[in-house]
Design an enzyme around this catalytic site. Sequence first.
Site, short mmCIF file in Angstrom:
data_model
loop_
_atom_site.label_atom_id
_atom_site.label_comp_id
_atom_site.label_asym_id
_atom_site.label_seq_id
_atom_site.Cartn_x
_atom_site.Cartn_y
_atom_site.Cartn_z
CG ASN A 81 -0.40 0.63 2.44
OD1 ASN A 81 -0.40 1.86 2.58
ND2 ASN A 81 0.12 -0.20 3.35
CB CYS A 143 6.57 10.51 8.61
SG CYS A 143 6.51 10.75 10.37
CG ASN A 208 4.53 1.33 9.62
OD1 ASN A 208 3.81 0.91 8.71
ND2 ASN A 208 4.32 2.47 10.22
N GLY A 233 1.11 -8.18 5.71
CA GLY A 233 0.47 -9.47 5.54
C GLY A 233 1.39 -10.65 5.83
N GLY A 260 1.69 -9.54 9.79
CA GLY A 260 1.19 -10.77 9.18
C GLY A 260 0.45 -11.70 10.11
C1 LIG Z 1 -3.86 -0.17 4.07
C2 LIG Z 1 -2.91 0.05 5.19
C3 LIG Z 1 -2.87 1.29 5.82
C4 LIG Z 1 -1.99 1.51 6.88
N1 LIG Z 1 -1.97 2.73 7.50
C5 LIG Z 1 -1.15 2.93 8.55
C6 LIG Z 1 -1.18 4.17 9.26
O1 LIG Z 1 -1.95 5.09 8.96
N2 LIG Z 1 -0.29 4.33 10.30
C7 LIG Z 1 0.56 3.33 10.71
O2 LIG Z 1 1.32 3.50 11.67
N3 LIG Z 1 0.58 2.13 10.06
C8 LIG Z 1 -0.25 1.93 9.01
N4 LIG Z 1 -0.25 0.70 8.38
C9 LIG Z 1 0.67 -0.36 8.86
C10 LIG Z 1 -0.04 -1.33 9.81
O3 LIG Z 1 -0.51 -0.68 10.96
C11 LIG Z 1 0.90 -2.49 10.20
O4 LIG Z 1 2.01 -1.97 10.91
C12 LIG Z 1 1.42 -3.27 8.99
O5 LIG Z 1 0.40 -3.42 8.02
C13 LIG Z 1 1.97 -4.66 9.35
O6 LIG Z 1 0.99 -5.46 9.94
P1 LIG Z 1 0.11 -6.54 9.11
O7 LIG Z 1 1.07 -7.36 8.33
O8 LIG Z 1 -0.66 -7.31 10.15
O9 LIG Z 1 -0.79 -5.74 8.23
C14 LIG Z 1 -1.13 0.47 7.32
C15 LIG Z 1 -1.19 -0.78 6.69
C16 LIG Z 1 -2.06 -1.01 5.65
C17 LIG Z 1 -2.12 -2.37 5.01
#
Ligand SMILES: Cc1cc2nc3c(=O)[nH]c(=O)nc-3n(C[C@H](O)[C@H](O)[C@H](O)COP(=O)(O)O)c2cc1C
Length: 321
Positions: A81, A143, A208, A233, A260
């Site tokens: 993303n 950021c 992140n 993921g 993930g």
């Molecule tokens: C569509 C999307 C939007 C996200 N927006 C943010 C965000 O605004 N701030 C943030 O700290 N992390 C953001 N993340 C990161 C997630 O909070 C997380 O750290 C990352 O996706 C890894 O976890 P996962 O594999 O379970 O998704 C975003 C992730 C996705 C997929």
Amino acid sequence: MHKKLCGEKIMADKKMEIKIGEAVFKNPIWVASGTFGNGEEFRDFVDLEKVGAIITKTVTLNAREGNPPPRIVETSSGLLNSIGLENGGVEFFIKEHLPLLKKIDTRVIVSIAGQDDEDFVKCTLKIMEGALAPDGIEVNLSCPNVSHGKTKYRLLAQDPKGTERIIRKIKKETDKIIIAKLSPNVTDIAEIAYAAEQGGADAVSLVNTYLGLAVDANERKPILGNVAGGLSGPAIKPLALRAVWDAYKKIKIPIIGIGGIMNGTDVAEFMLCGARAVQIGTANLASPDAYERILGEFEDYLDKQKIEKAENLTGALKVKG
Ligand SMILES: Cc1cc2nc3c(=O)[nH]c(=O)nc-3n(C[C@H](O)[C@H](O)[C@H](O)COP(=O)(O)O)c2cc1C
């Protein structure tokens, strides 16, 4: 298991309860920033009162338009993303989202980001003033930071000194929990986690997304409008587990594991590697009712393994030598 006492109000269960700083959380399974809207959007799919904590989508001082479309693409076992922190700004968030979030009987942690030190501090002060103050702030350090002119670091989360400085400045402004959310796009994540700890963070959350790029070979173009994006993921789970384990060996403050997590066993894996709590991200987007399934599976795991308290799992990985 959640016991429904006092009418419909859900009480914390000692078996699942965990603490960060002085704050008690009803369970160690939270939802990750940007993947659960601001809570309300998931009300039809998840009993929001069961969620251990809701981390909001990242808010910034001023509204942001985000990156050009397309912003999301599915990849092998993952999602790429490049949303670009689109949001309506902190004032809008406080007026439109915070009142609804505060009505939910769970912990609310607001995720913030900023372009410079002042942005972070102003955002914190605005969020924490008044009766609707949340339980804490998650500082999204993924950021760029322009406070000290152009630096060699692309992200604040890649700069140990910057990380420590920002956390210290935010911590000065509030007694509530401050969580530093770290980027995995670094050489040594334990070093950055240590810097956050030195700055006074109550916990770190990691990770992140990992930087990635998806290509349309037929069109010979990048698929995302922003060319590169962040990978999340199941594809990143082993990488994130390693990051949690490395940080666990270096720091004393609690770690919140992310990356993930798709089922209850994944939750246990993160806790064994040192996480006190975890956050569910992409799983919410893959199926909006994932949260309660994962919570139930984790409770089953604890029962089958005869583990009395979830927190006993933290760091219990059996490693030789
Ligand atoms: C569509 C999307 C939007 C996200 N927006 C943010 C965000 O605004 N701030 C943030 O700290 N992390 C953001 N993340 C990161 C997630 O909070 C997380 O750290 C990352 O996706 C890894 O976890 P996962 O594999 O379970 O998704 C975003 C992730 C996705 C997929």
